[in-house]
Design an enzyme around this catalytic site. Structure first.
Site, PDB file in Angstrom:
ATOM      1  N   LEU A   1     -56.794 -71.315 -39.819  1.00 45.44           N
ATOM      2  CA  LEU A   1     -58.096 -70.648 -39.704  1.00 45.44           C
ATOM      3  C   LEU A   1     -58.016 -69.188 -40.171  1.00 45.44           C
ATOM      4  CD1 LEU A   1     -61.035 -71.029 -38.526  1.00 45.44           C
ATOM      5  CD2 LEU A   1     -60.153 -70.088 -36.391  1.00 45.44           C
TER       6      LEU A   1
ATOM      7  N   ILE B   1     -50.144 -68.888 -39.518  1.00 45.21           N
ATOM      8  CA  ILE B   1     -50.340 -70.310 -39.292  1.00 45.21           C
ATOM      9  C   ILE B   1     -49.109 -70.898 -38.594  1.00 45.21           C
ATOM     10  CG2 ILE B   1     -50.940 -72.526 -40.364  1.00 45.21           C
ATOM     11  CD1 ILE B   1     -53.056 -70.121 -40.564  1.00 45.21           C
TER      12      ILE B   1
ATOM     13  N   ARG C   1     -30.307 -59.051  -4.464  1.00 42.65           N
ATOM     14  CA  ARG C   1     -29.803 -57.774  -4.954  1.00 42.65           C
ATOM     15  C   ARG C   1     -29.719 -56.760  -3.807  1.00 42.65           C
ATOM     16  NH1 ARG C   1     -26.733 -54.586  -8.077  1.00 42.65           N
ATOM     17  NH2 ARG C   1     -27.840 -52.753  -8.877  1.00 42.65           N
TER      18      ARG C   1
ATOM     19  N   GLN D   1     -38.558 -55.438 -14.500  1.00 44.45           N
ATOM     20  CA  GLN D   1     -38.247 -54.205 -13.761  1.00 44.45           C
ATOM     21  C   GLN D   1     -37.327 -54.504 -12.576  1.00 44.45           C
ATOM     22  OE1 GLN D   1     -39.331 -51.580 -15.216  1.00 44.45           O
ATOM     23  NE2 GLN D   1     -38.778 -49.969 -13.785  1.00 44.45           N
TER      24      GLN D   1
ATOM     25  N   GLU E   1     -55.333 -67.290 -30.846  1.00 42.06           N
ATOM     26  CA  GLU E   1     -56.464 -68.097 -30.355  1.00 42.06           C
ATOM     27  C   GLU E   1     -57.544 -67.231 -29.698  1.00 42.06           C
ATOM     28  OE1 GLU E   1     -55.585 -71.981 -28.646  1.00 42.06           O
ATOM     29  OE2 GLU E   1     -53.623 -71.848 -29.603  1.00 42.06           O
TER      30      GLU E   1
ATOM     31  N   GLU F   1     -59.648 -58.874 -26.701  1.00 39.18           N
ATOM     32  CA  GLU F   1     -60.894 -58.181 -27.039  1.00 39.18           C
ATOM     33  C   GLU F   1     -61.982 -59.166 -27.499  1.00 39.18           C
ATOM     34  OE1 GLU F   1     -57.850 -57.422 -27.938  1.00 39.18           O
ATOM     35  OE2 GLU F   1     -57.556 -55.502 -26.907  1.00 39.18           O
TER      36      GLU F   1
END
Ligand code: COS
Length: 392
Positions: free
Chosen positions: A135, A167, A276, A344, A371, A375
């Protein structure tokens, strides 16, 4: 590895979805995680994944029509979502290979003639043919209606000229579903869709594109590429709507893939946070870690709710343009934040090449772009909201 299954009880899903979730989980645990050379040779890894996904029957779910080997008459969007979510949690490339079989053949499922479905769709569902959705162009990504690639009618043929880029499956696909300007009307009303087989004279792979999370990707060039008119998909001038209908299905599934990445990141973060040691405590004892884990868990549930709402609505035959846009935008943006938080927590180890959270950090980024970038989803949601207000 931690895996929250509570969402499987949500009312958006049916019994067969819950059974499928168990089966795909077992398949992933058995079959995936051995693609450590995938970054070096993604083409081979991808072809191999398509073949295995086809042999195991999973690709039946990305095509519609039992006559052609589909799991049902229509694509079950919730099934596609839960399969993508699970595959993505285990392997980004497996999710890619699965999803592209659907995106590349979606226009065939929706608009193919029986002859086209027999020739192409059935092989896609068995993992014997690899499709691609062509497309975007160098100067027309978000603005689809501005596409420049042309298809000129010449007797019993169409002749294609122009370029397509970004593509997925470009270079390994057996055929491309290509959108081009046929000129019935200006803008979005003058586009049509075509099936172009790889190897057709005049179709060339102009460039293979390397990206941060490697997968087959290419720029295509069409130079006087002649195809029979029988290779047109759907009616002339309907190409834009066909593309949007395909995206309405697969945008929701991009949200599901992002969700899978986010769930894996949370599992990795929990593993780290509870083991940790620092300052005589483990990471999870710090309130600052707890706040982060709470945000991650809530973000994941909200993304899951939007994703399965959109999928459920489509399976009810309702319009999903707005809901799919919300799901895609929110899930991909949330997953980016969840993964960043997981990196992090892992500290230096989190940026070591090949570590699960480092891979996720690379894999999630493109989902906010392809896709329909975030925005574009904002544009769609705002338009729909304003339209509802105007009609109220
Ligand atoms: N299903 C069916 N028809 C649709 C539709 C949908 N989801 N969305 C729009 N249409 C129809 C409209 O109803 C309109 O029909 P009419 O011409 O009969 O009035 C026509 O298509 C044009 O729609 P619209 O005016 O909304 O088109 P725009 O040019 O303004 O573009 C956006 C709309 C931006 C939403 C579209 O270009 C888009 O989705 N862009 C992103 C593309 C993308 O995802 N690219 C990535 C490629 S895949 S990696």
């Amino acid at each position: 590895m931690f895996h929250d299954r509570s969402w499987l009880d949500w009312p958006f899903l049916d019994g067969h979805h819950r059974a499928m979730a168990r089966d795909i989980e077992a398949w992933c645990e058995r079959e995936l995680g051995h693609e450590h050379d995938a970054d070096a040779d993604t083409d081979t890894a991808c072809r191999d994944l398509v073949r295995r996904l086809g042999a195991a029957g999973w690709l039946k779910h990305v095509i519609g029509g039992s006559e052609w080997g589909g799991a049902g008459e229509y694509i079950d969007t919730r099934a596609v979502c839960l399969l993508r979510e699970t595959l993505a949690r285990h392997s980004g490339l497996a999710d890619f290979a699965f999803a592209m079989q659907g995106l590349g053949s979606g226009a065939l499922t929706l608009h193919g003639t029986p002859a086209q479905k027999h020739e192409y769709l059935a092989r896609v569902g068995r993992g014997e043919a690899i499709p691609a959705f062509a497309l975007s162009e160098p100067d027309s990504g978000s603005d689809v209606a501005a596409m420049a690639c042309t298809a000129r009618r010449e007797g019993a043929d169409y002749v294609l000229d122009g370029e397509k880029t970004w593509i997925s499956n470009g270079g390994i696909a057996d055929f491309y579903v290509v959108f081009a300007r046929t000129g019935e009307a200006p803008g979005s009303r003058g586009l049509s869709a075509f099936i172009v087989e790889a190897g057709t004279p005049g179709l060339e792979i102009a460039e293979r594109i390397a990206v941060i999370a490697p997968h087959p990707l290419a720029r295509l060039r069409f130079t006087a590429c002649r195809i029979p008119a029988a290779q047109r998909l759907g009616e002339p001038g309907q190409g834009f709507k066909i593309a949007m209908q395909v995206l309405d299905i697969f945008r929701t599934s991009v949200a599901a893939a992002a969700l899978g990445f986010a769930r894996r990141a949370l599992a990795e973060a929990l593993q780290r946070a509870t083991t940790r040691k620092m300052f005589d405590q483990v990471l999870a004892d710090f309130q600052i870690t707890q706040a982060r884990l709470a945000a991650m868990a809530t973000g994941i549930d909200s993304a899951a709710l939007l994703t399965y709402r959109a999928a459920w609505r489509r399976d009810q035959g309702q319009s999903v343009t707005r809901e799919a846009a919300m799901a895609k935008m929110h899930s991909t943006e949330t997953a980016q934040q969840v993964i960043d938080a997981a990196v992090q927590m892992w500290g230096g180890i989190g940026v070591v090449s090949g570590h699960p959270v480092e891979r996720l950090y690379r894999e999630i980024r493109a989902l906010r772009i392809y896709e329909g970038a975030t925005e574009v989803q904002q544009l769609i949601i705002a338009r729909q909201t304003l339209k509802a207000f105007a009609e109220a």
